[in-house]
Design an enzyme around this catalytic site. Structure first.
Site, PDB file in Angstrom:
ATOM      1  CB  SER A 171      -3.492  -0.041  -2.141  1.00 55.94           C
ATOM      2  OG  SER A 171      -2.968   0.974  -2.945  1.00 55.94           O
ATOM      3  CG  ASP A 210       1.122   5.203   1.415  1.00 55.85           C
ATOM      4  OD1 ASP A 210       1.394   5.183   0.197  1.00 55.85           O
ATOM      5  OD2 ASP A 210       0.457   4.318   1.967  1.00 55.85           O
ATOM      6  CG  HIS A 254       1.662   1.344  -0.565  1.00 56.54           C
ATOM      7  ND1 HIS A 254       0.720   2.286  -0.193  1.00 56.54           N
ATOM      8  CD2 HIS A 254       1.081   0.602  -1.549  1.00 56.54           C
ATOM      9  CE1 HIS A 254      -0.368   2.134  -0.927  1.00 56.54           C
ATOM     10  NE2 HIS A 254      -0.177   1.109  -1.748  1.00 56.54           N
TER      11      HIS A 254
END
Length: 495
Positions: free
Chosen positions: A234, A341, A390
């Site tokens: 991330s 995502d 994610h």
């Protein structure tokens, strides 16, 4: 801070699931102040942490034991193997700090004799104004300071020391760098004044924290390394994009001859197609581009010079987006990115399972997958499954996910082998050993190895069609077969 914004912060953490089995300590070795929750846990916050979400990716949170509480020390000692734990080290340069002025640092698990190093940057989005930083400090203080960091952590997925969970990197020296600068690892700004009472003047020193971690690791054996992998999920993945070449240059200056590579997981974002509230007063109303534009000024953010030179003054925020930055990066990169995502979808106000879904949003989702796929076509090493999720590399079941029969673990091994046999920019895959893998099928969840969609109310698995129907889509109108499972047809399309 409203519950939606709080939930969004949690969703963007992208942190590693770890176990801590020692008491918290401050930099000086003294016991840290007791947290409100006596059993501090470092868990991966996936969609299941969102009270507004009805769906989660199965396996988004690794199972962990909780060593906190009375009478648990002996039990945890028997369950956990101390040799597998990463130990906390604070930076020698005390001028480089977390947001709140507490010491920054890293966790290290050494593997004697190994010449390979894996340095991992934690994720956790960012804050970009006094208001958003105050809210972040109130709700998630561990992402802005080190007061409550545990003395040890245990890695999962690619950070695991277990050979069955991490077959290719279990025997590397593993470094976990906690995210406490809230600047997407780009900041270069010290606090202008010391903390006064409850008022905090924040420092933003993410870029400097990475530099000091590298310096502190050199005498611990990093100078003798043959391979150094800078990885992140991330915001940590974006941090890899921003810092990989600087890490390579710094190691060269320190006399190291290691080959530096980057692994970017879920940090390859696209700009939002829907403009939100112009002033974006909180995270819930701010697109990534808007947040970065505001944050760069607050953080005194640093971006790669080659990329910066391509844009006008004040436009260097473009360099936070992988598809714009990639061609200016010299170090080899491997990009891991779900084509659907969840955080990219949330930017567009699409929350699977928690709201109605319009035909326009469904069409947008499909187009997003195509755009992401197109943005990755020139990336030399990539693993992009057509799934809703994610982050990937810190999941304990990260080796389960495959594209065309090849797992990410295998693809990374093939990529590793390619450096021994070919130029780093070569796209020629070793026979039977590919590392450029992008799903061909067009739909979310069309890859049969995707994380399952779970109804949070019933804890039952749901198919994509069931999810879409529950969100009000007219499946027959869209030409979807409500009687059968369309995944078989989609998989035959090349997924």
């Amino acid at each position: 801070m409203n519950i939606f914004c709080h939930a969004l912060f949690l969703l963007l953490l992208g942190v590693v699931s770890c176990q801590n089995n020692n008491r918290n300590v401050k930099p000086g070795g003294k016991p840290a102040k007791k947290p409100n929750n006596p059993a501090i846990e470092a868990t991966q916050h996936g969609p299941e942490a969102d009270p507004n979400s009805g769906l989660a990716g199965a396996g988004d949170s690794s199972k962990e034991t909780n060593p906190g509480g009375r009478g648990s020390s002996q039990q945890s000692a028997s369950v956990n193997k101390p040799a597998d734990d990463m130990k906390l080290h604070f930076l020698k340069n005390t001028a480089v700090t977390c947001n709140d002025g507490t010491a920054a640092g890293f966790y290290l698990k050494e593997f004697k004799g190994s010449k390979r190093w894996l340095i991992f940057l934690e994720g956790g989005w960012c804050c970009y104004s006094k208001e958003t930083c105050d809210s972040r400090y109130k709700t998630i203080p561990r992402l802005m300071g080190s007061t409550d960091w545990p003395q040890t952590r245990r890695g999962s997925g690619l950070l695991s020391a277990q050979v069955d969970e991490n077959p290719h990197w279990y025997n590397a020296n593993i470094v976990f760098v906690p995210y406490c600068s809230s600047d997407v690892w780009s900041g270069n700004k010290a606090a202008s004044k010391p903390k006064q009472g409850k008022e905090t003047e924040y420092a933003f020193m993410g870029s400097q924290i990475i530099r000091e971690v590298i310096k502190d690791l050199v005498p611990k054996g990093l100078k003798q390394a043959k391979v150094v992998m800078l990885a992140g999920t991330s915001a940590g993945g974006t941090g890899v994009l921003l810092n990989i070449d600087k890490v390579s240059s710094l190691l060269e200056q320190q006399g190291a001859e290691a080959q530096v590579r980057g692994l970017v997981d879920s940090g390859w974002f696209l700009e939002s197609k829907q403009q939100k509230v112009p002033d974006c007063p909180d995270s819930a109303s701010c697109t990534p581009a808007d947040a970065i534009k505001k944050g760069l000024r607050l953080w005194n953010g640093v971006v790669p010079e080659k990329c910066k030179q391509q844009y006008k003054r004040g436009e260097d925020w473009h360099c936070f987006f992988g598809h714009k930055l990639y061609s200016y990066i010299s170090a080899p990169l491997f990009v891991v990115q779900w084509l659907f995502d969840e955080e990219q979808l949330r930017v567009e106000n699409i929350y699977m399972g928690s709201q109605s879904l319009s035909e326009q949003q469904w069409t947008y989702m499909q187009n997003l997958g195509k755009e992401l796929k197109n943005s990755l076509k020139d990336v030399t090493a990539v693993f992009a499954p057509s799934c809703l999720s994610h982050t990937l590399i810190t999941k304990s079941n990260w080796t389960d996910f495959q594209i065309k029969g090849t797992s990410l673990s295998r693809a990374l091994q093939c990529w590793d082998r390619s450096f021994q046999e070919a130029n780093k920019n070569s796209k020629t895959a070793l026979k039977g050993c590919p590392f450029h893998l992008i799903d061909n099928c067009q739909w979310p969840q069309c890859n049969p190895t995707c994380p399952a969609l779970i109804d949070q109310a019933t804890q039952q698995e749901m198919t994509l069609l069931q999810v879409l129907a529950s969100m009000g889509l007219d499946l027959q109108k869209l030409g979807l077969d409500v009687r059968g499972d369309i995944s078989a047809g989609m998989v035959s399309n090349g997924g």
